[in-house]
Design an enzyme around this catalytic site. Structure first.
Site, PDB file in Angstrom:
ATOM      1  N   ASN A 133     -12.966  -8.439   3.409  1.00 17.36           N
ATOM      2  CA  ASN A 133     -11.980  -7.822   4.307  1.00 17.36           C
ATOM      3  C   ASN A 133     -10.955  -6.961   3.575  1.00 17.36           C
ATOM      4  OD1 ASN A 133     -10.923 -10.209   3.241  1.00 17.36           O
ATOM      5  ND2 ASN A 133      -9.668 -10.640   5.032  1.00 17.36           N
ATOM      6  N   ALA A 158     -17.790  -9.759  -2.467  1.00 16.74           N
ATOM      7  CA  ALA A 158     -18.572 -10.113  -1.279  1.00 16.74           C
ATOM      8  C   ALA A 158     -19.821  -9.240  -1.201  1.00 16.74           C
ATOM      9  CB  ALA A 158     -17.728  -9.930  -0.026  1.00 16.74           C
ATOM     10  N   GLU A 231      -7.077 -19.143  -2.108  1.00 16.00           N
ATOM     11  CA  GLU A 231      -6.379 -18.558  -0.957  1.00 16.00           C
ATOM     12  C   GLU A 231      -7.350 -18.636   0.208  1.00 16.00           C
ATOM     13  OE1 GLU A 231      -5.605 -16.314   1.934  1.00 16.00           O
ATOM     14  OE2 GLU A 231      -5.839 -14.603   0.587  1.00 16.00           O
ATOM     15  N   CYS A 265      -6.544 -12.690   6.902  1.00  8.17           N
ATOM     16  CA  CYS A 265      -6.198 -14.116   6.890  1.00  8.17           C
ATOM     17  C   CYS A 265      -4.765 -14.371   7.339  1.00  8.17           C
ATOM     18  CB  CYS A 265      -6.434 -14.699   5.508  1.00  8.17           C
ATOM     19  SG  CYS A 265      -5.541 -13.845   4.199  1.00  8.17           S
ATOM     20  N   GLU A 441      -0.718 -16.158  -5.676  1.00  9.42           N
ATOM     21  CA  GLU A 441      -1.124 -14.874  -6.232  1.00  9.42           C
ATOM     22  C   GLU A 441       0.014 -13.887  -6.024  1.00  9.42           C
ATOM     23  OE1 GLU A 441      -5.950 -14.963  -5.746  1.00  9.42           O
ATOM     24  OE2 GLU A 441      -4.796 -14.071  -4.123  1.00  9.42           O
TER      25      GLU A 441
END
Length: 462
Positions: A133, A158, A231, A265, A441
Site C-alpha cells: 500500500n 510485496a 507495524e 493502516c 519507526e
C-alpha cells in the site's frame, strides 16, 4: 529463471515480468549481507550519512519517474504517489542526520576503580518485509534507519509492487552503497519469509502488514530469539465533537478515508459524530463525496484509484453485505461514469444506522467504506473508540483545549491526531500498541530498533 507478471490494477494490463525468487535466492542474499556487515558497520557514521544524503538527492531528482512507476503498479492517484515519494525521501534525509546522533552514555560509577559505559552497536543483518500500500515510504522508513545504524539488509517487498522497490535499490546503488549492504529478493513470500526466520544470521525482522502475519512472525522468530519491529493492523476511529469546525472535520475525514482508496493502516475505519451535529456532518460528507472522481491514477483529476486486486474488492463487498444484512443504510456514491473502468474499482460508500456488531465496526476493511455512528457523551465516544484489539491511530475533531487533553490521554492508541489525520512524519515516532505492533519507526526512536546497547565495565588502577 522463474518470473511473475506485474499488472496495473486500474487497467488490468501487464506492465512487466519480474524475477520470482525463493529459498536459494534468500539464502544467497543473507550470505551477501553477512559478508558486507563488518565493513559497513565499521564505517564512520559520517560516511554512512553521506551516502544517505546522496540517496535523498537522487530520489528527489527522480521523483516523477518513481511516482509514475508507483501509480502504475499500485493504483493510487499520481498526486498521492508524488507525496509518497517525497515522504520516502524524507526518511533518507532524516536518518542521514540521525546517523551522526546515535549516542552512547557514561554512567557515574559507585566504585572508584570502575568506569562504566554504554555503547550502541548495529544489531547485524536485518530482514525487512514491506507492504504494497505504500511501496516507497515503507521501504525507506525501514532501510534508512537500518543503514544509518550500520546494519545490512535483505529487503522483501510485496509481490504486488516490486517495481518501486527495484528503483529504490538502484538509487541506493547509484548513491554509492557498497555491494551486499542491501539485497532485494522478490517472489515466494512463504519461502523468503521462512528463510529469514530460520536463519541464525538474521538478527532482526522489521515488518509492516497484517496482525495475523505479525503473530506468525512472533511465533516463528522465537526459535532463533530474533528482535522484532512490527507495524501491524489498525482500526482507526474518528471522534467528531459538537464544537468541531465541521467543514474541516468533513474534509479531513474524507482525506483520511479515501487516501489510497482506504487502503492504509491509519485511515478512518469508523466515524463517531456527536448527535447534535450528526445530520449536518453526514449531509456535508455526502455532498463532498459526490464531487470525487473514481478512475485511473495516471489520469488528471482522479481522486480515488482502484483497490490492489480482486481479493481486496471482494473483502470490501463482504463487509458491505454484512452491514446491510444487519440493518445499515447504504449511501453508495456511484453517480460518476464508471462503466468504462476495467480495474479493481469500488465506489465510495457511506453507511449510517450502523451497529457495533457489524464487521466494518471491528475489522479492518481496507477499502472506501465510511460507517458513521452518532454518540451523545464524551465518555461514550471514548469507550467506543477503545473497544478494539487494535491500537495504532485515532483522531478527534474539537476546538476545546480541555477536551483535547482529556480525550487524548484516554485513547488507547500509539498515535493520536487532534484536528489532524496525517500524523506520519520522518521526525516523529510511528507505531501502535495492543495488537497493532511492537516498536517505533521514524524519529530518533526509529534508529534504536536497529541497535543493541553494549554495557562496558572497565576496572582501572587508582
Amino acid at each position: 529463471m522463474q518470473t511473475e507478471v506485474i499488472y496495473n490494477p486500474a487497467t488490468l494490463e501487464k506492465i512487466v515480468d519480474v524475477s520470482y525468487g525463493g529459498t536459494k535466492d534468500t539464502e544467497d542474499a543473507i550470505q551477501a549481507a553477512h559478508q558486507a556487515f563488518p565493513q559497513w558497520s565499521s564505517m564512520t557514521a559520517r560516511e554512512r550519512s553521506g551516502l544517505l544524503y546522496k540517496a535523498n538527492q537522487l530520489m528527489l531528482e527522480q521523483a516523477e519517474e518513481l511516482a509514475i512507476t508507483l501509480t502504475s503498479e499500485q493504483g493510487k492517484p499520481l498526486q498521492e504517489s508524488r507525496g509518497e515519494i517525497k515522504s520516502a525521501a524524507s526518511f533518507l534525509l532524516w536518518y542521514a542526520e540521525e546517523a551522526n546522533r546515535l549516542y552512547g552514555e557514561t554512567i557515574p560509577s559507585s566504585m572508584p576503580s570502575k568506569r562504566l559505559m554504554v555503547i550502541p552497536q548495529a544489531i547485524g543483518v536485518v530482514g525487512a518485509i514491506t507492504p504494497w500500500n505504500f511501496p516507497a515510504s515503507m521501504i525507506t522508513r525501514k532501510l534508512a534507519p537500518a543503514l544509518a545504524a550500520g546494519c545490512t539488509v535483505i529487503l522483501k517487498p510485496a509481490p504486488e509492487t516490486p517495481l518501486t522497490a527495484i528503483k529504490i535499490v538502484k538509487i541506493l546503488e547509484e548513491a554509492g552503497l557498497p555491494r551486499g549492504v542491501v539485497n532485494l529478493v522478490t517472489g515466494d513470500a512463504k519461502a523468503i519469509g521462512s528463510s529469514l526466520l530460520n536463519s541464525e544470521i538474521v538478527r532482526l525482522i522489521t515488518f509492516t502488514g497484517s496482525t495475523e502475519v505479525g503473530k506468525y512472525l512472533i511465533k516463528e522468530s522465537s526459535h532463533t530469539v530474533k528482535k522484532l519491529s512490527l507495524e501491524l493492523g489498525g482500526h482507526a476511529p474518528i471522534l467528531v465533537f459538537d464544537d468541531a469546525q465541521i467543514d474541516q472535520a468533513v474534509d479531513l475525514t474524507l482525506a483520511s478515508k479515501f487516501r489510497n482508496a482506504g487502503q492504509t493502516c491509519i485511515c478512518a475505519n469508523r466515524v463517531y459524530v456527536q448527535r447534535s451535529i450528526f445530520q449536518q456532518f453526514t449531509d456535508k460528507l455526502i455532498a463532498k463525496v459526490k464531487e470525487m472522481k473514481l478512475g485511473d491514477g495516471l489520469e488528471d483529476g482522479t481522486d480515488i484509484g482502484p483497490l490492489i486486486n480482486l481479493s481486496a474488492k471482494e473483502k470490501v463487498q463482504r463487509h458491505l453485505d454484512d452491514a446491510v444484512a444487519k440493518g445499515a443504510k447504504v449511501i453508495k456514491i456511484d453517480n460518476k461514469e464508471t462503466s468504462g473502468l476495467k480495474g479493481h474499482f469500488y465506489s465510495p460508500t457511506i453507511l449510517t444506522n450502523v451497529t457495533d456488531d457489524m464487521r466494518v465496526m471491528y475489522e479492518e476493511t481496507f477499502g472506501p467504506i465510511i460507517p458513521i455512528q452518532p454518540f451523545d457523551e464524551e465518555d461514550e465516544a471514548i469507550t467506543k473508540a477503545n473497544d478494539t484489539n487494535y491500537g495504532l491511530a485515532a483522531y478527534m475533531f474539537t476546538k476545546n483545549l480541555d477536551r483535547s487533553v482529556r480525550v487524548m490521554e484516554k485513547l488507547q492508541y500509539g498515535i493520536v491526531g487532534i484536528n489532524d489525520v496525517f500524523p506520519a512524519l520522518a521526525e516523529a515516532p510511528f507505531g501502535g500498541i495492543k495488537q497493532s505492533g511492537i516498536g517505533k519507526e521514524g524519529g530518533h526512536h526509529g534508529i534504536n530498533e536497529f541497535v543493541e546497547m553494549k554495557y562496558v565495565s572497565m576496572g582501572i588502577e587508582r
